[in-house]
Design a protein around this motif. Structure first.
Motif, mmCIF file in Angstrom:
data_model
loop_
_atom_site.group_PDB
_atom_site.id
_atom_site.type_symbol
_atom_site.label_atom_id
_atom_site.label_comp_id
_atom_site.label_asym_id
_atom_site.label_seq_id
_atom_site.Cartn_x
_atom_site.Cartn_y
_atom_site.Cartn_z
ATOM 1 N N PHE A 66 -1.594 2.709 7.458
ATOM 2 C CA PHE A 66 -2.579 1.652 7.620
ATOM 3 C C PHE A 66 -3.957 2.203 7.977
ATOM 4 N N VAL B 199 -5.230 5.125 7.077
ATOM 5 C CA VAL B 199 -5.807 5.661 5.841
ATOM 6 C C VAL B 199 -6.281 4.519 4.944
ATOM 7 N N ALA B 200 -5.411 3.526 4.751
ATOM 8 C CA ALA B 200 -5.746 2.403 3.882
ATOM 9 C C ALA B 200 -6.991 1.675 4.361
ATOM 10 N N SER B 201 -7.029 1.349 5.639
ATOM 11 C CA SER B 201 -8.154 0.544 6.108
ATOM 12 C C SER B 201 -9.458 1.345 6.086
ATOM 13 N N GLU C 108 -10.143 3.707 3.833
ATOM 14 C CA GLU C 108 -10.527 3.716 2.423
ATOM 15 C C GLU C 108 -11.167 2.387 2.036
#
Lengths: 211, 211
Positions: free
Chosen positions: A172, A174-176, A178
DNA sequence: GGTTATGTACCGACTGGTTGGTACACATGA
DNA sequence: TCATGTGTACCAACCAGTCGGTACATAACC
């Protein structure tokens, strides 16, 4: 075969090898224009390297793409990720926060231009070039792994509770990040990035034991 | 200027107007290949429309791009966003959670292929085409606005505390969703998306008053 | 030491294919 | 017949990759 002992090999070009000159120019261009939209001729013009010479050092444009990916990854690991996690005695959560700030700072420095080189390539090529996709997936996995490790350590130390699942939280994060970079790139508003990083920090505090 | 009264205008093509046929094919192709990497000829072949005919209905490829953007946005608003927020009596937080699940479901259905059409275009074009960038920024603003509205309502109802800053939280929701979709597209692993949506929900619960 | 041979580094013209866009003839229906 | 649609042939620009050839260093042989 291509690598030589420092000064030898290709002729000097501002003290860099030809290969390095190409890589530098291509990295810059691809960061803003994307892989497909960056013409080889642009790279050649920018680096002052002739076409024949290029094909002497690289098998193809694809080959250059892979080399660039390697370089982007190395620079990210060395310059952004690693420095925050270098001290083995440091507190993991603080290290993660340091990393978040560093990413924010990078976007500020770049004036919201370019976004994340890895994210850009991922968006452009994941569904269209399996080789790049696999390579990119590995990179993201390594990044996530570094965060997972920190979170595991944080759990060991009691900095976060047992309800924190390191892998999920790392994914999460990394995703957020990005997503935040992408949104900042569209809006050209660094405040978006600041707000997002702020909310990520609040999210992280969720796992800290109640004081 | 371009819109016609239903059946009139261009000749029928599977009951659709030529314009609709082009739009449908182009939307599909651009979703996976990107804007620049989708050749006009591909769109023409896929839609069975001749070149001259295409340029009768669209001024340029760029014009088609804008039309596609409008369509993608409309479809997103109608099919994904609006349904979750249709009931004015519904509880805002539940509506947001419903929306999150809907996005997750979309990725599952698409087998992690294509990612978010808006996010893709944002990544590809934000730094390279100011017109598209502006348009995309507006779209994201509208999306974020819808969430901000729900969060404001939630605050009014006491579903979330006063520490919840609707704009910041909405920004972060959009960003983390976009990031999650991107990461899912690279890894081709729906579990990443599930985990991320799970963490977003935990994050949201942060603002709910302690029970 | 001088000649021949070999491998590395490099250049720019060219090619075959692709791309967005144009010209124009033809069809259709009011 | 005239505006609205539609198909086809075509164009100039562009692009990745090839090719023939040059410059130069080092090595090999006599």
């Amino acid at each position: 075969m291509t690598t030589k002992t420092a000064t030898a090999g290709s002729r000097a070009r501002d003290g860099r090898t030809t290969r390095e000159a190409i890589l530098a120019a291509a990295t810059r261009l691809i960061h803003v224009h994307g892989y497909n939209q960056t013409a080889l001729d642009d790279v050649l013009r920018e680096s002052g390297v002739g076409k024949g010479n290029f094909y002497y050092h690289f098998k193809s444009k694809e080959d250059l793409g892979y080399a660039i990916l390697d370089q982007v990854v190395a620079s990210f690991l060395e310059r952004t990720l690693a420095p925050c996690f270098s001290d083995p005695a440091g507190r993991p959560l603080a290290q993660i926060r340091c990393f978040l700030d560093r990413v924010l700072e990078t976007q500020r420095e770049r004036n919201c231009v370019g976004g994340c080189p890895l994210g850009n390539l991922a968006a452009e090529l994941s569904d269209v070039h399996e080789g790049f996709r696999t390579r990119l997936a590995q990179v993201f996995a390594a990044w996530r792994e570094r965060l997972t490790e920190a979170l595991r350590e944080a759990r060991r130390r009691g900095e976060v509770g047992d309800d924190c699942r390191p892998e999920a939280v790392a994914d999460f994060l990394v995703a957020s990040l990005e997503g935040a970079i992408l949104l900042t790139k569209v809006t050209k508003d660094i405040a978006v990035m600041e707000q997002c990083v702020g909310e990520i920090k609040r999210y992280l505090s969720l796992y800290e034991p109640r004081t």
